[in-house]
Write an enzyme that holds these catalytic residues in place. Structure first.
Site, short mmCIF file in Angstrom:
data_model
loop_
_atom_site.label_atom_id
_atom_site.label_comp_id
_atom_site.label_asym_id
_atom_site.label_seq_id
_atom_site.Cartn_x
_atom_site.Cartn_y
_atom_site.Cartn_z
N CYS A 1 -112.90 53.78 22.43
CA CYS A 1 -113.62 55.00 22.81
C CYS A 1 -112.64 56.08 23.29
O CYS A 1 -111.90 56.63 22.49
CB CYS A 1 -114.68 54.68 23.86
SG CYS A 1 -115.95 55.97 23.98
N HIS B 1 -118.06 49.86 21.93
CA HIS B 1 -117.92 49.10 23.17
C HIS B 1 -118.51 47.70 22.96
O HIS B 1 -119.42 47.52 22.16
CB HIS B 1 -118.64 49.79 24.32
CG HIS B 1 -117.99 51.04 24.78
ND1 HIS B 1 -116.75 51.05 25.38
CD2 HIS B 1 -118.40 52.34 24.73
CE1 HIS B 1 -116.43 52.30 25.70
NE2 HIS B 1 -117.40 53.09 25.31
#
Length: 490
Positions: free
Chosen positions: A338, A436
């Protein structure tokens, strides 16, 4: 008929409120009760995506799992996500509501209480009992005005309170009795009992301490809870609870791979690291305070960030940018998750000041991509496969911004809806993804560790979490008067 409610507040932060609520959620669910967790206000950059397309604190998602229900945005209606100079982002009922500095936020709490009460009513309508978790310390009388997290909420809904103290940090008698002494007398009447948590050693040595607190305060002693040694198997709520794995023993080279993570000021979603920390064939090293990158590193992971540009500056201040670039030139492997993925590119721009002051910064330049922080936040659970080897990957997206460039023509993943995700360098050693939970899947984690030369592992991460929640419930059942807790709820 409305569900019963019971609130757990603490004498301070990190006294074990989240863990006790999680354990009680599993314990009561196993007894056949329909139970829901609720936290009016949380402050954490460790967040989870809910099925209804919002985000809540990771601790409440774990508590929902313990209760064997899907997490919803109403379980944590106000989430504060610390950023850089602008203070904290405010997430209300799962969506970004705005941002505020600490002092400004205090004046906005009254504005947020209706959302909190609305979410509590919705949560209460779905179950037999709601276990409410407070935030920080119940004795912060300087923050009592317009409080929505502790006694302000408890009084608004007439919820009885159980106060938790941490004996491991010392001064627990003073913390408990001091809370009774300083809080408003009307608030104090809501406290029905107390728990002393994290006892190490002989519990009989504190028997007179329990009696003293009970006699001095008039509160019922609910239990003295020994330290739960397997707590490290569950996701930490706060970055201060983030742990490294035990160091690699001398002469054990080749038996464990070394994965290194620079811990930046605004690290987010750091539970991505938990499955690796629990792997017996992995030494997870957390770099703090500018410590040098070990020369025998097998993989560097740049984790998520709530303020990517600010954390890039911190990376450079620590000298980790030069270390990582030199390491990559020697053939080292780097993975960005991310915000860490965004840092690996050529540049990151934040023209609208979403995460901090408007501006841009050069990235590490290890992948041919650029990122602009703009548009709506992506909050969605996803499934897919890594492009190179077709191994399944499951997790969630929680990011803002669009990443483009030649590197995206070599995606790391392809989701089941056909979308590509991430980027891989030409030599395959540098990669980034917005996913994630990337290492929570046993197959995906095993594939990465095999490439690094780690021994095969039998770790089933999701199963281990379930077993740990069951063990936590049994631990609390043995040391708390659960029937008395239930009788207190109203």
């Amino acid at each position: 008929m409305a569900a019963r409610a019971l609130m757990f507040q603490g004498t301070g932060s990190d006294v074990g409120k989240s863990l006790i609520v999680a354990g009680l959620c599993r314990l009561l669910a196993s007894r056949g009760l329909s139970v829901r967790p609720f936290k009016p206000q949380n402050m954490s950059n460790n967040a989870a995506v809910t099925e209804d397309g919002g985000e809540i604190g990771r601790a409440q998602a774990l508590q929902a799992r313990a209760a064997r229900v899907a997490p919803t945005v109403d379980m944590n209606p106000v989430l504060l996500k610390p950023q850089s100079e602008i203070g904290s982002q405010i997430v209300v009922q799962g969506r970004v509501f705005g941002s505020a500095r600490a002092r400004e936020y205090q004046s906005r709490k009254a504005e947020l209480m209706p959302y909190v009460l609305d979410s509590f009513a919705k949560t209460r309508a779905l179950c037999d009992i709601v276990l409410v978790e407070g935030a920080g310390s119940a004795s912060e009388v300087n923050l009592r005005a317009h409080d929505i997290a502790n006694m302000g909420f408890a009084r608004a809904v007439d919820a009885p309170v159980v106060l938790i103290g941490d004996i491991d940090r010392g001064g627990v008698i003073a913390s408990l009795c001091g809370t009774a002494a300083v809080i408003d007398p009307t608030d104090a009447k809501l406290i029905a009992g107390f728990i002393v948590n994290k006892m190490r050693g002989d519990p009989s040595l504190f028997a007179t301490g329990m009696t003293f607190v009970a006699e001095r305060t008039g509160w019922a002693p609910i239990g003295l809870v020994p330290h739960f040694r397997d707590a490290h198997r569950l996701p930490a709520e706060d970055v201060f609870g983030l742990e490294a794995s035990p160091a690699r023993a001398p002469g054990a080279a080749g038996h464990r791979v070394r994965i290194v993570v620079p811990v930046l000021p605004h690290i987010a979603n750091f539970d991505d690291l938990d499955p690796l920390r629990l792997e017996p064939g992995v030494e997870l090293v957390l770099l703090r305070n500018g410590a040098a990158l070990p020369v025998d590193t097998d993989l560097v992971i740049l984790p998520g960030s709530k303020a990517t540009i600010a954390d890039l500056a911190a990376l450079r201040t620590c000298g980790w940018d030069a270390d990582i670039i030199a390491y990559s030139r020697r053939g080292g492997r780097v993975l960005g998750l991310c915000g860490g993925y965004q840092m690996l590119g050529r540049s990151v721009a934040d023209p609208d000041g979403i995460e901090g002051p408007p501006g841009s910064a050069a990235g590490l330049g290890l992948i041919e991509v650029t990122t602009e922080l703009a548009g709506d936040k992506s909050l969605v659970a996803v499934r897919g496969r890594t492009v190179a080897d077709g191994v399944a990957a499951v997790g969630y997206e929680m990011h803002i911004g669009r990443t483009t460039g030649a590197g995206t023509q070599r995606p790391l993943l392809r989701f089941d809806d056909g979308r590509p995700d991430g980027a891989v360098s030409i030599d395959g050693r540098i990669a980034g993804t917005y996913l994630h939970g990337f290492f929570a899947g046993d197959a995906q984690r095993a594939a990465w560790l095999a490439r690094l030369g780690a021994p095969a592992s039998s770790l089933g991460y999701e199963l281990l979490v379930e077993q740990t929640l069951d063990a936590l419930a049994a631990h609390l059942a043995a040391h708390l008067d659960v029937n008395r807790l239930l009788s207190m709820a109203r």
